[in-house]
Design an enzyme around this catalytic site. Structure first.
Site, mmCIF file in Angstrom:
data_model
loop_
_atom_site.group_PDB
_atom_site.id
_atom_site.type_symbol
_atom_site.label_atom_id
_atom_site.label_comp_id
_atom_site.label_asym_id
_atom_site.label_seq_id
_atom_site.Cartn_x
_atom_site.Cartn_y
_atom_site.Cartn_z
ATOM 1 N N GLY A 156 -25.663 -15.051 0.725
ATOM 2 C CA GLY A 156 -24.235 -15.203 0.729
ATOM 3 C C GLY A 156 -23.754 -14.551 1.861
ATOM 4 O O GLY A 156 -24.235 -13.544 2.567
ATOM 5 N N LEU A 157 -22.236 -14.921 2.057
ATOM 6 C CA LEU A 157 -21.525 -14.064 3.260
ATOM 7 C C LEU A 157 -21.439 -12.586 2.947
ATOM 8 O O LEU A 157 -21.449 -12.233 1.686
ATOM 9 C CB LEU A 157 -19.990 -14.458 3.167
ATOM 10 C CG LEU A 157 -20.022 -16.347 3.363
ATOM 11 C CD1 LEU A 157 -18.411 -16.588 3.111
ATOM 12 C CD2 LEU A 157 -20.409 -16.561 4.948
ATOM 13 N N SER A 158 -21.221 -11.923 4.113
ATOM 14 C CA SER A 158 -20.918 -10.386 4.094
ATOM 15 C C SER A 158 -19.667 -10.049 3.353
ATOM 16 O O SER A 158 -18.541 -11.141 3.171
ATOM 17 C CB SER A 158 -20.420 -10.066 5.389
ATOM 18 O OG SER A 158 -20.219 -8.600 5.439
ATOM 19 N N GLY A 159 -19.759 -9.566 2.124
ATOM 20 C CA GLY A 159 -18.616 -9.406 1.400
ATOM 21 C C GLY A 159 -18.417 -10.048 0.211
ATOM 22 O O GLY A 159 -17.656 -10.137 -0.697
ATOM 23 N N ALA A 160 -19.560 -10.971 0.055
ATOM 24 C CA ALA A 160 -19.371 -11.853 -1.365
ATOM 25 C C ALA A 160 -19.815 -11.149 -2.599
ATOM 26 O O ALA A 160 -19.702 -11.287 -3.652
ATOM 27 C CB ALA A 160 -20.530 -12.994 -0.975
ATOM 28 N N GLY A 161 -20.730 -10.015 -2.147
ATOM 29 C CA GLY A 161 -21.070 -9.127 -3.290
ATOM 30 C C GLY A 161 -22.425 -9.209 -3.703
ATOM 31 O O GLY A 161 -22.700 -8.794 -4.801
ATOM 32 N N LYS A 162 -23.127 -9.431 -2.658
ATOM 33 C CA LYS A 162 -24.701 -9.379 -3.127
ATOM 34 C C LYS A 162 -25.300 -8.038 -3.356
ATOM 35 O O LYS A 162 -26.090 -8.014 -4.243
ATOM 36 C CB LYS A 162 -25.496 -9.858 -1.636
ATOM 37 C CG LYS A 162 -25.314 -11.234 -1.080
ATOM 38 C CD LYS A 162 -26.064 -11.549 0.259
ATOM 39 C CE LYS A 162 -25.477 -10.482 1.281
ATOM 40 N NZ LYS A 162 -23.917 -10.786 1.792
ATOM 41 N N SER A 171 -28.840 -13.565 4.990
ATOM 42 C CA SER A 171 -29.761 -14.821 5.181
ATOM 43 C C SER A 171 -29.188 -16.124 5.241
ATOM 44 O O SER A 171 -29.192 -16.961 4.396
ATOM 45 C CB SER A 171 -31.264 -14.593 3.982
ATOM 46 O OG SER A 171 -30.390 -14.444 2.771
#
Lengths: 205, 205
Positions: B37-43, B111
């Site tokens: 997921g995007l940067s900041g999405a909370g992965k 990714s």
């Protein structure tokens, strides 16, 4: 949200799971047992015997060796000097990840150069235990489990350790095991005893 | 041989320790939870919450993320297209080693390219569970935990996912979690419930 979600009891853990917590849960400390020695010296055999004996004692182990590294993570690497250095570096880094996960990690690679092994030691700090699997070249060559010495003598493999490339013996290995003279059982027992002495493994009850 | 050696009871294990044996000993199956997921999405937040909850249930987990990969194994890689592909390939290979060791492995990397994630899936086969950590770009940008969006908008970071480089949404993710709408607790519970449904994790007792 489905019922199965509601049924899952989440117990929170308010930080990243640390190495110390994993070690506590596993009941032993983690470390890297770095087996080094000539082809045919018995590194993989000994590493797998130690891993098996540790498993029987409930420990969490993993063996990194040519089988799982060369065809996977390091399949892009050849046998140039640069690639051999990178091969050992990556193995050292992966071993560090495994010890960080609380796993007793065993690596079985010729790793003939002192400088490369020292780099792996540097990466892993106090967790690094160098095990020199010593064996006379003529014994290794007689065993020749993969037929590599024969090929090397025939000039089919350039830069073959012990024949056409050097093996730099460890000068400060934590353990030296001479497989020309010690049985597999004694050798494995000696590694386990060392882990007990270091407080990494609890004595067998 | 020292006394401590004699005192060590070696129980032999007549083969390599297999993944199935490790899984049995751990009391759960292993798998790769691939958070994308995007940067900041909370992965990372979600991966660590899941790992922590799993740890509390006695499971053996490990989180691969930028912190332990970028400065170690992949520190030789930059941000060219070639290096980004290699970055994800290595993470996929390391995840495979961990699952082979019976560990429930969580990876938290943007990714952004489908092709790279599909390669990681190919490496890991049925063990691969893609978790799309979905979050609207404007929410991610508002969170901006590392100040990266700000820099990207200022043109200081070229090829920044979501701003100046694409994020290719998963088309067949096993799980999609929208962190703009779901709480961390619900999100983590949903991942655990999925692992139970798949028979990877035993239901909480």
């Amino acid at each position: 949200m489905s019922d199965s979600v509601k049924a899952t009891n989440i117990v929170w853990h308010h930080s990243q799971v640390t190495r110390a917590e994993q070690e506590k849960q596993h009941g032993h400390k983690s470390a890297v047992l770095w087996f080094t020695g000539l082809s045919g010296a018995g590194k993989s055999t000994l590493a797998n015997a130690v891993a098996g004996a540790l498993y029987e004692r409930g420990a969490h182990t993993y063996v990194l060796d040519g089988d799982n590294i060369r065809h996977g993570l390091n399949k892009d690497l050849g046998f140039t000097q640069e690639d051999r250095v990178e091969n050992i570096r990556r193995i050292g880094e992966v071993a560090k990840l495994f010890t960080d996960a609380g796993v007793l990690t065993l690596t079985a690679f010729i790793s003939p150069y002192r400088e490369d092994r020292d780099k792996a030691r540097e990466i892993n700090g106090d967790s690094f235990i160098e095990v020199y699997v010593k064996c006379d070249l003529d014994v290794c060559e007689e065993r020749d489990p993969k037929g590599l010495y024969k090929k090397a003598r025939a000039g089919e493999i350039p830069n073959f350790t012990g024949i056409s490339a050097p093996y730099e013996e460890p000068e400060n290995a934590e353990l030296v095991i001479n497989t020309s003279h010690e049985s597999l059982e004694d050798s494995a027992a000696r590694v386990l005893a060392y882990l007990e002495e270091r407080g990494i493994l609890q004595p067998a009850s």
